[in-house]
Design a protein around this motif. Structure first.
Motif, short mmCIF file in Angstrom:
data_model
loop_
_atom_site.label_atom_id
_atom_site.label_comp_id
_atom_site.label_asym_id
_atom_site.label_seq_id
_atom_site.Cartn_x
_atom_site.Cartn_y
_atom_site.Cartn_z
N TYR A 116 48.05 37.90 42.44
CA TYR A 116 47.46 38.83 43.40
C TYR A 116 46.64 39.96 42.78
O TYR A 116 45.56 40.29 43.27
CB TYR A 116 48.56 39.46 44.27
N PHE A 117 47.16 40.58 41.74
CA PHE A 117 46.55 41.83 41.30
C PHE A 117 45.44 41.66 40.26
O PHE A 117 44.44 42.36 40.32
CB PHE A 117 47.63 42.78 40.76
N ASP A 121 42.24 40.56 38.69
CA ASP A 121 40.97 39.97 39.11
C ASP A 121 40.22 39.59 37.84
O ASP A 121 39.59 40.43 37.20
CB ASP A 121 40.18 41.00 39.92
N ARG A 136 43.15 44.71 41.12
CA ARG A 136 42.99 45.13 42.51
C ARG A 136 44.02 46.21 42.79
O ARG A 136 45.05 46.30 42.14
CB ARG A 136 43.20 43.94 43.44
N GLU A 137 43.76 47.03 43.78
CA GLU A 137 44.54 48.24 43.97
C GLU A 137 45.85 48.02 44.73
O GLU A 137 46.92 48.41 44.26
CB GLU A 137 43.71 49.29 44.70
N SER A 197 43.93 43.27 51.55
CA SER A 197 43.73 44.03 50.32
C SER A 197 42.97 45.30 50.62
O SER A 197 41.99 45.29 51.38
CB SER A 197 42.94 43.18 49.30
N ARG A 216 39.26 50.65 44.68
CA ARG A 216 39.69 50.35 43.32
C ARG A 216 39.80 51.68 42.59
O ARG A 216 38.99 52.58 42.78
CB ARG A 216 38.69 49.44 42.61
N ASN A 243 44.92 51.00 36.96
CA ASN A 243 44.48 50.21 35.82
C ASN A 243 44.92 50.82 34.49
O ASN A 243 45.23 50.10 33.54
CB ASN A 243 42.96 50.04 35.86
N GLU A 288 35.40 48.36 46.49
CA GLU A 288 35.97 47.08 46.08
C GLU A 288 35.05 46.30 45.14
O GLU A 288 35.49 45.34 44.49
CB GLU A 288 36.32 46.23 47.30
N ASN A 289 33.80 46.73 45.01
CA ASN A 289 32.88 46.10 44.07
C ASN A 289 32.71 46.91 42.79
O ASN A 289 31.80 46.67 42.01
CB ASN A 289 31.51 45.89 44.73
N TRP A 290 33.59 47.89 42.60
CA TRP A 290 33.60 48.73 41.41
C TRP A 290 32.36 49.60 41.28
O TRP A 290 31.88 49.86 40.18
CB TRP A 290 33.87 47.92 40.15
#
Length: 355
Positions: free
Chosen positions: A62-63, A65, A72-73, A82, A86, A91, A148-150
């Motif tokens: 899950y986490f 990527d 992922r957060e 989700s 992020r 991280n 979510e796309n950083w």
């Protein structure tokens, strides 16, 4: 997965009951489960292998990527949704846990280049490289919040600047913590023949020097909590964990014999270094520990968690004493040869921490 928080009492069936807000499955909490499981393996605690296998599977499924090379957060209770956010805090603790997981696999006799071990060091380096590159682009101040796309969300929590886990702006203590983690990873990469993606030593030194600009940054003793990206203080309260990570960064940078800082000069450490009393890292180590003794130690074994702008105990951001691990770690680090993460270092050097 693992609930983030539980009620004190189990339910009628004897099973754990999550708090109303604790059903969320977060990368932050799962990083600490991985860290605990790794420490359990190194310590030989019964069923640690079961916990390690369980948390590893959740990280993998899950986490982590792989395409992004980061975590992922968070997810809903059943992982069906989700969060479109992020963050580098979760991280950062995943780097910490991944280094410990790498050590734990080696302790089981797994080779460093075996995928079961190597993936953890790979993940730590992947995250570190992203954050270190980002810090260099922003004068060694780290953006914390992303979509979510950083993509950086510069105004995240602009209306809640002192948020407990996602404060607005740059978090001074995290710069120091990232510096320390980069030093750990550098030593481990060198030892096991893993190519370090960039000059971790220089970036860690840059993060440290930039953080020092916030020491007495508003005229009073101590580190301010957060700043904007020009270095102006935002939340000026003093957190015990920031000072602790300052101590840890001193130990780490001394441990790798860091040099060639990309920014700044010796500053307040100039006379100390010229008098050959030690390095700038030993100067700041002595300075930070003296501050802790004067302001943060409530009594033996207890630290004030937060101080106000005049270094008096305060609870505007955190009430009570919700953690002590930062203090515990910063007191262990000077006792140990620097390199492996803390649990492995204690296991390999038990006499260093006796008495």
């Amino acid at each position: 997965g693992f609930f983030e928080a539980l009620e004190h009492q189990p339910g009628a069936d004897g099973q754990a009951v999550p708090t109303e807000a604790g059903t969320q499955k977060t990368a932050y909490a799962h990083a600490f489960v991985l860290l605990a499981a790794s420490s359990g393996l190194l310590a030989g605690i019964k069923r640690a292998d079961e916990l390690f296998d369980a948390i590893s599977a959740i990280h993998d499924r899950y986490f982590w990527d792989e395409a992004a090379g980061k975590m992922r957060e968070s997810f809903s209770r059943d992982f069906s949704e989700s969060e479109p956010y992020r963050g580098v805090n979760a991280n950062m603790h995943t780097v910490e846990a991944s280094l410990a997981a790498f050590d734990a696999q080696l302790a089981l006799g797994i080779a460093a280049d075996d995928e079961r071990a190597a993936r953890w060091l790979h993940r730590a380096n992947s995250i570190l490289q992203f954050v270190f590159n980002l810090s260099e682009q922003n004068a060694y101040r780290i953006p914390e919040h992303f979509d979510e796309n950083w993509n950086v969300v510069w105004d995240y929590n602009e209306n809640d600047k002192a948020h407990q886990f996602r404060p607005y702006g740059a978090t001074v203590g995290h710069a120091l913590e990232w510096a320390r983690l980069g030093c750990h990873a550098l030593v481990m990469n060198r030892k096991y023949g893993v190519k370090t993606p960039s000059d971790y030593s220089a970036t860690a030194f840059g993060l440290f020097r930039q953080a020092l600009n916030n020491w007495h940054g508003d005229g009073a003793a101590g580190f301010v909590y957060t700043t904007d990206f020009e270095g102006s203080p935002i939340v000026r309260d003093r957190m015990h964990w920031v000072l602790c990570e300052g101590i840890g960064a001193c130990v780490a940078l001394e441990g790798i014999n860091a040099g060639h800082a990309p920014i700044g000069g010796l500053g307040a450490a100039q006379g100390y270094v010229e008098a050959e009393l030690g390095s700038e890292f030993s100067y700041w180590y002595e300075t930070f520990t003296a501050y802790a003794a004067q302001y943060l130690l409530e009594r033996e074994g207890r630290w004030y968690h937060q101080l106000d702008t005049e270094n008096r105990p305060d609870e505007s951001v955190w009430s009570g004493k919700p953690d002590i691990y930062h203090a515990f770690q910063c007191l262990l680090l000077p006792l140990l040869p620097f390199g492996h993460f803390i649990t492995a270092a204690v296991k390999q050097n038990p006499d260093s921490v006796k008495g």
